[in-house]
Each structure stands twice: as C-alpha cells, then as structure tokens.
Design an enzyme around this catalytic site. Structure first.
Site, PDB file in Angstrom:
ATOM      1  N   ARG A   1      40.484 117.492  70.969  1.00  0.00           N
ATOM      2  CA  ARG A   1      40.100 116.115  71.245  1.00  0.00           C
ATOM      3  C   ARG A   1      41.111 115.102  70.692  1.00  0.00           C
ATOM      4  NH1 ARG A   1      35.071 113.650  68.291  1.00  0.00           N
ATOM      5  NH2 ARG A   1      34.588 115.876  68.098  1.00  0.00           N
TER       6      ARG A   1
ATOM      7  N   HIS B   1      86.921 119.499  45.765  1.00  0.00           N
ATOM      8  CA  HIS B   1      85.546 119.206  46.166  1.00  0.00           C
ATOM      9  C   HIS B   1      84.954 120.264  47.102  1.00  0.00           C
ATOM     10  CE1 HIS B   1      86.471 115.455  44.292  1.00  0.00           C
ATOM     11  NE2 HIS B   1      85.362 114.857  44.657  1.00  0.00           N
TER      12      HIS B   1
ATOM     13  N   TYR C   1      89.967 101.283  44.487  1.00  0.00           N
ATOM     14  CA  TYR C   1      89.338 102.589  44.320  1.00  0.00           C
ATOM     15  C   TYR C   1      89.706 103.555  45.446  1.00  0.00           C
ATOM     16  CZ  TYR C   1      85.946 106.331  44.118  1.00  0.00           C
ATOM     17  OH  TYR C   1      85.377 107.576  44.073  1.00  0.00           O
TER      18      TYR C   1
ATOM     19  N   PHE D   1      77.858 105.295  51.803  1.00  0.00           N
ATOM     20  CA  PHE D   1      77.807 106.761  51.864  1.00  0.00           C
ATOM     21  C   PHE D   1      76.454 107.322  51.451  1.00  0.00           C
ATOM     22  CE2 PHE D   1      79.710 105.318  47.852  1.00  0.00           C
ATOM     23  CZ  PHE D   1      78.662 105.628  46.998  1.00  0.00           C
TER      24      PHE D   1
ATOM     25  N   GLU E   1      77.481 108.577  39.413  1.00  0.00           N
ATOM     26  CA  GLU E   1      76.626 108.731  40.587  1.00  0.00           C
ATOM     27  C   GLU E   1      75.233 109.111  40.081  1.00  0.00           C
ATOM     28  OE1 GLU E   1      78.988 111.585  42.672  1.00  0.00           O
ATOM     29  OE2 GLU E   1      80.706 110.226  42.681  1.00  0.00           O
TER      30      GLU E   1
ATOM     31  N   ASN F   1      84.081 111.211  52.186  1.00  0.00           N
ATOM     32  CA  ASN F   1      83.012 110.241  51.973  1.00  0.00           C
ATOM     33  C   ASN F   1      82.306 110.017  53.305  1.00  0.00           C
ATOM     34  OD1 ASN F   1      83.355 107.461  49.633  1.00  0.00           O
ATOM     35  ND2 ASN F   1      82.668 109.537  49.317  1.00  0.00           N
TER      36      ASN F   1
ATOM     37  N   TYR G   1      38.374 118.889  67.047  1.00  0.00           N
ATOM     38  CA  TYR G   1      39.443 117.902  66.887  1.00  0.00           C
ATOM     39  C   TYR G   1      40.809 118.390  67.383  1.00  0.00           C
ATOM     40  CZ  TYR G   1      36.401 115.157  63.764  1.00  0.00           C
ATOM     41  OH  TYR G   1      35.396 114.407  63.224  1.00  0.00           O
TER      42      TYR G   1
END
Length: 496
Positions: free
Chosen positions: A281, A82, A52, A326, A410, A194, A278
């Site tokens: 405190r 991309h 791959y 990834f 994906e 990646n 609070y």
C-alpha cells in the site's frame, strides 16, 4: 562531441564518455583558459611571494618555501609520497570516470596545469589505459589524495595500468608506445591530487545504477501486487495530490501505468479486502522518498562535476586563493542519505517477498502447491533478509565521523570516499534483492492465471520465464536466482 571545460557534464554524459559512446575534446576556448592560467602560475612560481603548493611545501609544511629550481621535484615527490592506498583495485570503469572528471575540472582553467598534461590524460582515456587505483586510503578532504596520486602516477612513468583486463606497469606500457613520462611543473602535482574525483566517480557510478533500480523497484513491487491480487486504490492521483511529494507522485503514476487494463487487479473489487499491508500500500511513499534522496544527490553531483575542487585555485596573475573546495562533505552527507534510500528499497522489497509466502488470498504457502514434501520458495527470502541486514549495517554514515590528519592542519575531514564505496555495495546488494522479488512475484502471478496483466507486466513476466521456469517441485534454485539477478544487472527488465 563533449567539450571539456566548456560543456555541462552530467551523470549520463560522464557514463557515455567512459563507455566510449561519447567523445570528448579540448577546444580552443578551453585551451585559451588553460594557457592563461598556466601563465599566472609560472609568474607566481618565479616570484618571491609565498603561494601555497606553488612555491611552498604541503599540509603542515606550507610555511616552507621552495626554490624555483626545486619546483619540478616538489611536484613529483607529491605524487610518489601520497600514493599510499591499500586494498583491492577499484573497478576500472570508476577509475576512468575519475580521469574524465579530472580532465573536465582542469579544463575549466583555474588549476594552472599545462595543456600538455591534460593532453596526456586524454590519451590515457582514448587508448583505455586505465590506472590501477586501490580502494582504501582517502579521508575525503584535501582532496582524495591517495587514490588520485595512484591515478596519476603513470604520468611520470610510475604505477600501473589496466590493459585489456590485465595489470601492467605504466613504465613498460609507455616504453612500448615510445611515450616519455612527463616532468611535472609548478602546481601540477597538487592540481592533480587535490580534488574530489574519487568520491565523485563513485557517486556517478552509483547514481547511474540507482536510477534503474528505482524504476525496477516500481516494477517488481507492481508484480508483487499483482501476485498478491492487491488493491490499486493507494495509487490514485487524487490521493497523492493531497500530499504532493515529487517522488511519491511519480511512483504512484508509474504504478497506475503498470496496472492499466489488468484483468487480475479488476478482480480485487470482489474479494472483500479493504486494505493491503504497508509493503504494497505504501510503495509510493517509500519508493518516492528514495527517489527524493536520489534527486538530491544527483543535483549535488552535477554541481561537483562542473566545479573546480583543487587548492589553491588560481583566479588571476595576482591571486591564488587557498580555500576548501576539495572538502568532500557536500557530497558525503548526500551519499549517506542516498545509501539509506537505496537500503530502504531493499527493505520493503524483502517484506513483499515474505508477504507472498504466507499463503493468503488464494496463494499456496511458500508459493508451491505441494508444500511439505517441498520447501518451495521458503529459503530465497532468507537471502533477501541477510542482504537487507547487510545493507542496514552499511548505512552507518561515514560523513558523521572525522579523524584529524596532517599534524592537525587537516583537522576535519569528510570520509566521503568511504561513503561512495559503501553506496555502491548497497546498490549491488539491492540488485540481488530485487531480482529475488521478481522471482517471487512471477511465481505468485502464475497462480492468477488465466487472468491477464498489463502489457508491460506481461512482457516482463515472459522475460523472467525465459530464464526461470515456474517452480513445481524443489530444485536447485541457485541457477534460477543467478539468472534473474543477471537480468537485473544487464537491465533486461523493462521499467518504462
């Protein structure tokens, strides 16, 4: 000198490398690992077995084998296709952190890129040529594909650089310096894009800021306590040893230090009050819980910084493992947790601001003696309230969402890139909230004079008063607010 691929990277070292306060180098040990892995990839690329991303297409095209002659074009196409990010460019400092984190990951020697490629990225870091990276477009799995593609377009002569705060085309910058674009080889485009470096760089940037703001919240809270003339009892060591969370114990210890030898707090013993609200405190419990979240994210970020997060990961000349290193989920969930923790620091600080305005225990209402004609410090608390609510709206956890991509290949993604961006938005708002609390606290402390405070609190009071005088009558407050926020952003308030 930091040795990429060999030394252990931390938040502090990454920030130092990006600030040019620490120099990084590629040592012979790392070069050997890189070259060995590169040899494995070249053997796989020329072989018949489908591996791959080395001799196949990407994502849903993983079943399409690519010939050795097409390998370089495949990797170049990967970056170009991309690089689809949108929105404003991220801070160049964060983009530089991305470069540093990627160099370190590649230099570990399981990504299969050439030394020449790492050397070119190191050149960009050295010359402070920082690629322009849009802030939106990553889903935080399969790596931060879009932002990393933009980050590395300049390697092939595409995309843009930040040069002295101006954006210039990468092609023109390379040509000006007689540098030829690289021709990517097998696995290199995939090794570059990646990975989790967009998520990681935002995490590093945020952790560095949050570390200071955690300390600052203890200081601003202590100053509010002094202004309110509250009790020091809630910070006693014996109390916190009975519920020994690390964060709570640290905050209580720090506040005890800040209250040491305070004449003002000594006077509390005679006021007849048993307990404070609070927001005063419970500072150890609330601030401490935020510290615990910070420590958790810091621990995970260090693991991520020193990991190999691309795919496939080359183990030997016979094995390249296709896995999911990834995937951004390990960081994404912890970032969302830390975002809530940062937002809560602002939430409790706003409550302390409101408390100081109420006119209790010797303080005038709205922290001015001439109220009525003057609104005093009424309205800055509106600002903290708005910022607190904005931060609450930013606390929706992107890591709880997933939208399938890549034709279902994906089918679960982390959305951690959005988590990282929102984390830093919350921290930017927190700087403003704590700055305004310091404004309120200093004003309240003025009404406790001539009583003295501890040395560190007195020093911080003087730092504030050098840029913001006491408010006697209404005036244009925006310059005061901006001045004190600037003190926070420049880390001028002493926190230890």
């Amino acid at each position: 000198m930091f040795k990429y691929g060999i030394d252990h990277l931390t938040v502090e070292k990454a920030i130092a490398l990006a600030s040019a306060k620490l120099v990084g180098e590629l040592t012979n040990e790392a070069i050997t690992k890189v070259n060995t892995c590169r040899h494995y990839v070249e053997k796989m690329a020329s072989g018949d077995k489908a591996v791959y991303g080395i001799n196949t297409g990407f994502g849903p095209l993983c079943d399409t084998q690519i010939s050795p002659a097409e390998t370089s074009k495949l990797q170049e196409n990967l970056l170009i296709s991309h690089a689809v990010g949108v929105g404003k460019p991220i801070d160049p400092f964060i983009a530089k952190l991305m470069l540093i984190c990627k160099v370190h990951a590649l230099s570990i020697g399981h990504s299969g890129v050439r030394k020449e490629l790492i050397d070119r990225i190191l050149l960009f870091i050295e010359k402070d040529w920082i690629p322009v990276v849009p802030e939106q477009g990553s889903v935080g799995a399969s790596g931060d594909l879009a932002p990393l593609s933009h980050l590395f377009l300049p390697l092939i002569g595409e995309g843009e650089f930040w040069i002295n705060n101006e954006i210039k085309s990468a092609r023109s910058v390379l040509k000006e310096h007689n540098i030829q674009p690289l021709n990517l080889q097998a696995k290199e485009g995939l090794g570059l894009i990646n990975g989790t470096q967009f998520i990681l760089a935002h995490t590093i940037f945020g952790l560095h800021k949050m570390n200071y703001l955690l300390d600052l919240a203890d200081v601003s809270g202590t100053m509010s306590l002094e202004g309110y003339q509250g009790s020091s009892s809630p910070f006693k060591e014996d109390l916190h040893n009975l519920r020994p969370y690390a964060g709570s114990k640290k905050v209580a210890s720090r506040i005890r230090q800040f209250l040491s030898n305070s004449e003002n707090l000594d006077s509390h013993a005679n006021c007849g009050r048993v307990q404070d609200p609070y927001s005063l405190r419970c500072m150890p419990q609330v601030h401490g819980a935020s510290r615990n979240a910070y420590e958790h994210l810091n621990e995970l970020a260090e693991i991520e910084m020193n990991s190999v997060t691309d795919n496939p990961i080359v183990i030997s000349e016979e094995e390249a493992i296709s896995g999911g290193n990834f995937h951004g989920q390990p960081l994404a969930m912890a970032i969302d947790y830390a975002s809530i923790a940062a937002a809560e620091l602002g939430n409790i600080a706003d409550r302390r601001c409101y408390l100081l305005l109420e006119g209790h225990h010797g303080l005038p209402r709205l922290l001015v003696e001439s109220g009525g004609l003057n609104s005093g410090l009424m309205i800055p608390q509106y600002t903290t309230a708005a910022l607190v609510t904005e931060n609450k709206s930013l606390c929706f956890p992107p890591s709880a969402d997933s939208i399938p991509t890549s034709m279902g290949q994906e089918d679960h993604v982390s959305m951690g890139s959005i988590s990282g961006r929102k984390f830093n938005q919350i921290l930017n708002n927190l700087e403003k909230i704590l700055g305004i609390e310091l404004l309120y606290a200093a004003q309240a402390m003025d009404f406790r004079r001539p009583l003295a405070f501890s040395s560190i609190i007195e020093e911080n009071f003087e730092i504030i008063r050098k840029v913001v005088p006491k408010l006697e009558d209404d005036r244009y407050l925006n310059p005061d607010i901006q001045a004190i926020i600037k003190l926070v952003q420049q880390k001028k308030i002493i926190v230890a």
